[in-house]
Motif scaffolding. Sequence first.
Motif, mmCIF file in Angstrom:
data_model
loop_
_atom_site.group_PDB
_atom_site.id
_atom_site.type_symbol
_atom_site.label_atom_id
_atom_site.label_comp_id
_atom_site.label_asym_id
_atom_site.label_seq_id
_atom_site.Cartn_x
_atom_site.Cartn_y
_atom_site.Cartn_z
ATOM 1 N N PHE A 235 0.756 -1.211 -0.145
ATOM 2 C CA PHE A 235 -0.122 0.203 -0.071
ATOM 3 C C PHE A 235 0.871 1.096 -0.042
ATOM 4 N N SER A 236 0.574 2.064 -0.899
ATOM 5 C CA SER A 236 1.502 3.173 -1.143
ATOM 6 C C SER A 236 0.547 4.498 -1.493
ATOM 7 N N ILE A 241 -0.091 -1.308 -4.734
ATOM 8 C CA ILE A 241 0.671 -1.611 -5.649
ATOM 9 C C ILE A 241 1.138 -3.010 -5.723
ATOM 10 N N TYR A 242 1.114 -3.329 -7.159
ATOM 11 C CA TYR A 242 1.563 -4.660 -7.415
ATOM 12 C C TYR A 242 2.857 -4.626 -7.963
ATOM 13 N N ARG A 243 3.733 -5.530 -7.452
ATOM 14 C CA ARG A 243 5.089 -5.354 -8.194
ATOM 15 C C ARG A 243 5.678 -6.954 -8.396
ATOM 16 N N GLU A 261 4.618 3.691 -11.183
ATOM 17 C CA GLU A 261 3.446 4.560 -10.901
ATOM 18 C C GLU A 261 3.793 5.971 -11.109
ATOM 19 N N GLY A 262 2.829 6.706 -11.777
ATOM 20 C CA GLY A 262 2.683 8.141 -11.847
ATOM 21 C C GLY A 262 3.631 8.573 -13.277
ATOM 22 N N GLU A 263 4.744 7.810 -14.010
ATOM 23 C CA GLU A 263 5.233 8.187 -14.845
ATOM 24 C C GLU A 263 4.387 8.458 -16.371
ATOM 25 N N GLY A 264 3.140 7.587 -16.458
ATOM 26 C CA GLY A 264 2.634 7.983 -17.459
ATOM 27 C C GLY A 264 3.083 7.244 -18.830
ATOM 28 N N GLY A 265 4.064 6.382 -18.729
ATOM 29 C CA GLY A 265 4.606 5.518 -19.933
ATOM 30 C C GLY A 265 5.448 6.703 -20.705
ATOM 31 N N GLU A 266 6.112 7.608 -20.091
ATOM 32 C CA GLU A 266 6.697 8.487 -20.935
ATOM 33 C C GLU A 266 8.203 8.310 -21.116
#
Length: 708
Positions: A235-236, A241-243, A261-266
């Motif tokens: 949990f974050s 979050i699954y890793r 998480e958070g990067e948006g695939g960029e």
Amino acid sequence: MFLLDVFVQSNQIHVWGQDEEGKNHFYTHDFKPIIFFHTFNEEYARHVLNECRVENTIRKDLVKKTLPVLKITFPSISHFIHSMRGIEEKLRNVGTFYHVDIPLPEMFLFEHRLMPFGHIEVRANAKGQIQTIQSTEDENAIDYPLPNWKTLELELEFNALEQLSSWRANGERYHTGTISEFLSFFETLNPDIILLSNSPRHFLPFLELCRSIRPGFSFSRIGRDDFQVRENSYFSYGKMIYRTSPITLKGRHLLAEYPHEGEGGEFTLLSYIEGSRVCRKTFQALVSHSIGSASNNRLMYEAYTQGWLIPYKVGLYESIKPFSQLVENDRGPFTYEPLIGFHSNVVELDFASMYPSIMEYYNLSPEKSQCQCCLPPYSSGGTDKQAPSSEGPPHPPMNPFRDTGYWFCRKEKGIVPRVCKDFIFRRQAYKKRTDSISKAKVAYLKWLLVVIFGYQACTHKKIGTIEVHETINAIARETMMETIHLAEEHGFQVLHAIVDSLYVKKTNATSTDIQTLIQAVNQKTHLQLEYKHSFSRMVFLPSLTDTQRPVPGRFYGIGTDGELKLRGIEARQKNQPPIIRQMQKDVLNQMKEMPHHSPIELFREGIPILRTHVDALSHALPEHLAFTVCIGKTDYPTNGPQKQILHQLKRQGKHPRPGQSIHYIIADAKKGKYVEMGQFQGDYDTEKYEQLMRKAYLNLFLPLHVTL
């Protein structure tokens, strides 16, 4: 020669280098790990550490400033790995350890001040054992050459039973019966980096398939592939979050599809290379962990090279303070509630890297907190006559955050400000360019600057304190208030402000008016306010349950250049079905063509688009109807979509972990029936989907209080 990787193998550090012609070189180093221990029972500590070399020394401590410690040098890597747990158990109650949990490859990089993908000079004997190794490149270089490595793009394909069926290697497709052809191709290419478009857990069955044809096959150049992939859910920041655990090759790089998480695939390969260089973290460790881990590694590097002791396991604890001070200081960022409605000719202004800039300018760093040499004038022993800082802009006022009760050193830059300064400098340099390489580097640096602030209050921080976090927020709130007052003095109406951005408008405003305001703010705050965007129309939406209550995170804007800015609406929400998201986008795209129409005219002109999408519902594909939900647990008490889909997947022998996403379609809303997308048989609730689509359309026009 380029330094491509550092890893541990057979009780030694192995260094992988590559010359300018692309030829690989491998060296070994008999690295001896060094840690530190502060104790009140030195005699007993030396008895426990009798197999190590122990020396007395003085080191800088983040809290006590200087500290007498024992410098412990282990005879070998193997001894450190196998004996450290026992040493800790015997000494945990008689002192404090430092530097223990720095990963060994990073410890080697720190000790020799090396930078991944940087140029190095190596002197080694005939057996490849390193005598000396040093960096020959300016660590602050903006432009740097890249290795001439060979790349394998690998995509694994699975059938409905999750069995490996085929794969693509650099665009060429192979089937399971032709694994020997792939192995021949792989050995001929001999790639330096494998770009895997799948999750790391999919790599193991492929490795086993290769070994079934050629026993003992290994993707690593050094040693044997002996990794296992483990799953982990945690949990974050308000979500699960699954890793999967990383897969690390030795003598090659593996870049797999890790969830960041958070990067948006960029991010691209060049983004990760920049991150590896500036954070002094080995490439595969960087790509398989969070950006917070990379930022923390750079802070540790800065502390290590400046001679500071790095805490073991946890960082610095919050100091004890009255409850009233806790309530007063821990107030978070600034929010100026938006003015609900449709607005024309709106300008967005944004502070460039506001929080990192505050940390850098005001020297906010844990080891510089409550500095005794810079006591504020209202404290006992304080003085107004302080030596100016030799670095950066003119030093800030004595105590700009008096209400918090905190103050920071003004004479010497701290660890965190030094790192922030470097990140900001690099990002600004790359932002001035328009090429794709620079954009890729900007993307990673942007997120480094984002997380370095939040990491000050993170549970797993090494170099950070909640006091620094609270001070940053306090200065940011004051800065935003000053900016709003200046905007109003210059004739602008402030429509909305949140964290580090504000939206303003002014009748017949010119670019000169905007630049005048920006200059006034920059001069007043010593931070960098920038013009971000102009919008022909900006709509701030109210709450869905109370149309009189503004919501800071729900608005959309249509830029004068046609670009859309979306926050909080369905078109922005990844969990919404594509048919609903696309309908909203089509309506917004039509608004671009009608910049001078009244809001009610926009509402009427968008209805045909809504009707077109409603009519197309009967022909929608399953993937266009699917909702995407991240599951938070493996069982749910109520019979909602998550519980039904989990049961359906379990009947197929699939067991999703918390943090993974599931996809479902509404089969019958009245009966509360949902179906997993993979089991979809063609029946779905068109009436419910039409209702949701109409609601999404009305949400764009909530300030008008209209209905369909």
